[in-house]
Design an enzyme around this catalytic site. Structure first.
Site, PDB file in Angstrom:
ATOM      1  N   GLU A 126      -1.902  -8.926   3.883  1.00 14.92           N
ATOM      2  CA  GLU A 126      -2.043  -9.343   5.284  1.00 14.92           C
ATOM      3  C   GLU A 126      -3.487  -9.276   5.770  1.00 14.92           C
ATOM      4  O   GLU A 126      -3.825  -9.826   6.808  1.00 14.92           O
ATOM      5  CB  GLU A 126      -1.128  -8.501   6.187  1.00 14.92           C
ATOM      6  CG  GLU A 126      -1.648  -7.132   6.561  1.00 14.92           C
ATOM      7  CD  GLU A 126      -1.537  -6.064   5.480  1.00 14.92           C
ATOM      8  OE1 GLU A 126      -1.912  -4.914   5.786  1.00 14.92           O
ATOM      9  OE2 GLU A 126      -1.095  -6.345   4.355  1.00 14.92           O
ATOM     10  N   HIS A 171      -3.684  -5.032   0.373  1.00 10.00           N
ATOM     11  CA  HIS A 171      -3.164  -5.475   1.669  1.00 10.00           C
ATOM     12  C   HIS A 171      -3.225  -7.000   1.744  1.00 10.00           C
ATOM     13  O   HIS A 171      -4.255  -7.559   2.115  1.00 10.00           O
ATOM     14  CB  HIS A 171      -3.995  -4.862   2.801  1.00 10.00           C
ATOM     15  CG  HIS A 171      -3.699  -3.435   3.040  1.00 10.00           C
ATOM     16  ND1 HIS A 171      -2.699  -3.017   3.889  1.00 10.00           N
ATOM     17  CD2 HIS A 171      -4.251  -2.326   2.533  1.00 10.00           C
ATOM     18  CE1 HIS A 171      -2.658  -1.700   3.897  1.00 10.00           C
ATOM     19  NE2 HIS A 171      -3.589  -1.255   3.076  1.00 10.00           N
ATOM     20  N   CYS A 182       0.840  -1.198   0.000  1.00 11.33           N
ATOM     21  CA  CYS A 182       0.000   0.000   0.000  1.00 11.33           C
ATOM     22  C   CYS A 182       0.883   1.259   0.000  1.00 11.33           C
ATOM     23  O   CYS A 182       1.562   1.514  -0.981  1.00 11.33           O
ATOM     24  CB  CYS A 182      -0.991  -0.032   1.161  1.00 11.33           C
ATOM     25  SG  CYS A 182      -2.337   1.162   0.996  1.00 11.33           S
TER      26      CYS A 182
END
Length: 167
Positions: free
Chosen positions: A151, A149, A60
């Site tokens: 994660e 993202h 990001c």
């Protein structure tokens, strides 16, 4: 596998994702993740010389900071990848699950108002905002940037991180 995480904001979730995959998060490591949530004009600068000799994943804002320039705050980026972080057109922030196509393919979680404007030669994957495509990921040598993202993207995100670790 040892991974160093640099940045602010989402470092805890990035750390958790890599530890879930069996990686050790440490201050000194061969792999670096430049994590980021926030604004480019207030982001903490990291040591460029340490980054250019290691494999780096920018997530990001981290992906945007690797570029030459960031429109947000009108600031210079780290200049490791030619390109500019530009404001998305239309309604922002862009938030939610969106399909990605190209070398990285699947549905990933995004939350952003800026995107990496890089050449087609560097772009490896794309996604769509409103009716236009933009790069969702890019690569240049040891550097990889993703606007999404991983994660926070469930199993597909973990598969992406696992593939990045193994590369």
């Amino acid at each position: 596998m040892r991974v160093q995480i640099i940045g602010k904001g989402n470092t805890a979730s990035v750390k958790n994702a890599f530890e879930h995959l069996g990686a050790t998060v440490a201050e000194q490591a061969d792999l670096v993740v430049l994590a980021g949530v926030g604004a480019a004009d207030t982001a903490e600068r990291c040591a460029v010389t340490a980054l250019v000799r290691k494999r780096v994943l920018g997530i990001c804002l981290g992906a945007q900071l690797l570029l030459d320039w960031c429109e947000e705050g009108d600031v210079a980026g780290l200049g490791l990848v030619p390109g500019k972080a530009r404001k998305l057109w239309g309604r922002t922030p862009r938030l939610g699950w969106f399909p990605v196509s190209g070398e990285i393919a699947g549905t990933f979680y995004f939350v952003h108002s800026y995107y990496p404007d890089v050449t087609d030669r560097l772009a490896t994957s794309w996604t769509k905002h409103e009716d236009r495509l933009f790069p969702a990921a890019y690569a240049r040598g040891l550097l990889t940037g993703v606007q999404f993202h991983p994660e926070k993207s469930g199993e597909e995100g973990l598969r992406f991180l696992e593939a990045w670790l193994a590369a």
